[in-house]
Design a protein around this motif. Structure first.
Motif, PDB file in Angstrom:
ATOM      1  N   ILE A   1      51.259  52.847 103.761  1.00  0.00           N
ATOM      2  CA  ILE A   1      51.918  53.196 102.360  1.00  0.00           C
ATOM      3  C   ILE A   1      53.133  52.662 101.940  1.00  0.00           C
ATOM      4  O   ILE A   1      53.949  52.475 102.561  1.00  0.00           O
ATOM      5  CB  ILE A   1      52.247  54.778 102.588  1.00  0.00           C
ATOM      6  CG1 ILE A   1      51.300  55.649 103.097  1.00  0.00           C
ATOM      7  CG2 ILE A   1      52.677  55.368 100.990  1.00  0.00           C
ATOM      8  CD1 ILE A   1      50.014  55.939 102.171  1.00  0.00           C
TER       9      ILE A   1
ATOM     10  N   CYS B   1      51.354  61.936 101.115  1.00  0.00           N
ATOM     11  CA  CYS B   1      51.670  60.889  99.945  1.00  0.00           C
ATOM     12  C   CYS B   1      50.158  60.739  99.175  1.00  0.00           C
ATOM     13  O   CYS B   1      49.138  60.949  99.583  1.00  0.00           O
ATOM     14  CB  CYS B   1      51.636  59.294 100.653  1.00  0.00           C
ATOM     15  SG  CYS B   1      53.058  59.001 101.532  1.00  0.00           S
TER      16      CYS B   1
ATOM     17  N   GLY C   1      52.453  54.994  97.206  1.00  0.00           N
ATOM     18  CA  GLY C   1      52.192  56.514  96.955  1.00  0.00           C
ATOM     19  C   GLY C   1      53.716  57.270  96.665  1.00  0.00           C
ATOM     20  O   GLY C   1      54.776  56.684  96.842  1.00  0.00           O
TER      21      GLY C   1
END
Length: 207
Positions: free
Chosen positions: A72, A114, A127
């Motif tokens: 992420i 996320c 995210g």
């Protein structure tokens, strides 16, 4: 002298001429084209699926984590690289490590979730992340351990005025530091306007 009741000459009604076969064919072709574009739009929108991932976070630096097998990149912010140094009170200090520590403290061992649909050039999900109801993206900028990168400009302005985090001294913008130390090209900002641009590119991308 006599005058007509309207005072104007009357116009003779001329019926419209019938459409030629070529005109009809063109209209049919335009209809088919519009239907095709609508189908393509529906397919593209279906592919722009929002992905949500959650779990125990492995924190790489101030704006990058891993949840399970999903990497992420926190959307709309840019934190100092882990090995980056900044300057405060006439001395260098490890602002990249402190930025990572700030994110670890915000997460506080809680599960992280996320959500996003865009990806950066390295394939990481962009995210918006939370832990225990805390907006991690926003909080990192508000704490002064990340800069706004397409979003959260208000939080950055407050942190700058309050000399929070890296704003207490001087520093290179993270993207500038990456370019000079790692040779990485600057990535596009990924805030709201960039999201609209990515959506349009995805809709009209045929491959």
């Amino acid at each position: 002298m006599s005058r007509s009741w309207s005072g104007r000459s009357r116009r003779r009604y001329i019926p419209p001429s019938p459409r030629s076969p070529w005109r009809k064919l063109g209209d049919y072709g335009l209809t088919v084209l519009l239907l095709g574009l609508l189908i393509l739009l529906a397919v593209r929108l279906d592919r722009m699926e929002t992905r949500k991932t959650e779990g125990v976070a492995v924190v790489a630096d101030g704006d990058s984590i891993t949840l399970g097998g999903e990497r992420i990149r926190m959307r709309g912010i840019d934190a100092p690289e882990y090995s980056q140094t900044c300057r405060r009170d006439g001395a260098d200090y490890p602002c990249g490590k402190l930025s990572r520590q700030s994110l670890v403290r915000l997460i506080a061992g809680r599960p992280v979730s996320c959500i996003g649909w865009q990806r950066d050039r390295y394939g990481r999900l962009l995210g918006d992340c939370q832990a225990g109801g805390v907006d991690l993206n926003r909080s990192q900028v508000a704490a002064g351990w990340a800069v706004a990168y397409g979003d959260f400009e208000t939080e950055e302005a407050v942190a700058r005025v309050g000399k929070a985090g890296i704003w207490a001294g001087t520093f290179d913008q993270p993207q500038t530091w990456r370019a000079s130390h790692n040779g990485q090209l600057a990535e596009r900002k990924h805030g709201s306007l960039a999201s609209v641009g990515d959506a349009l590119r995805e809709i009209f991308r045929f491959w």
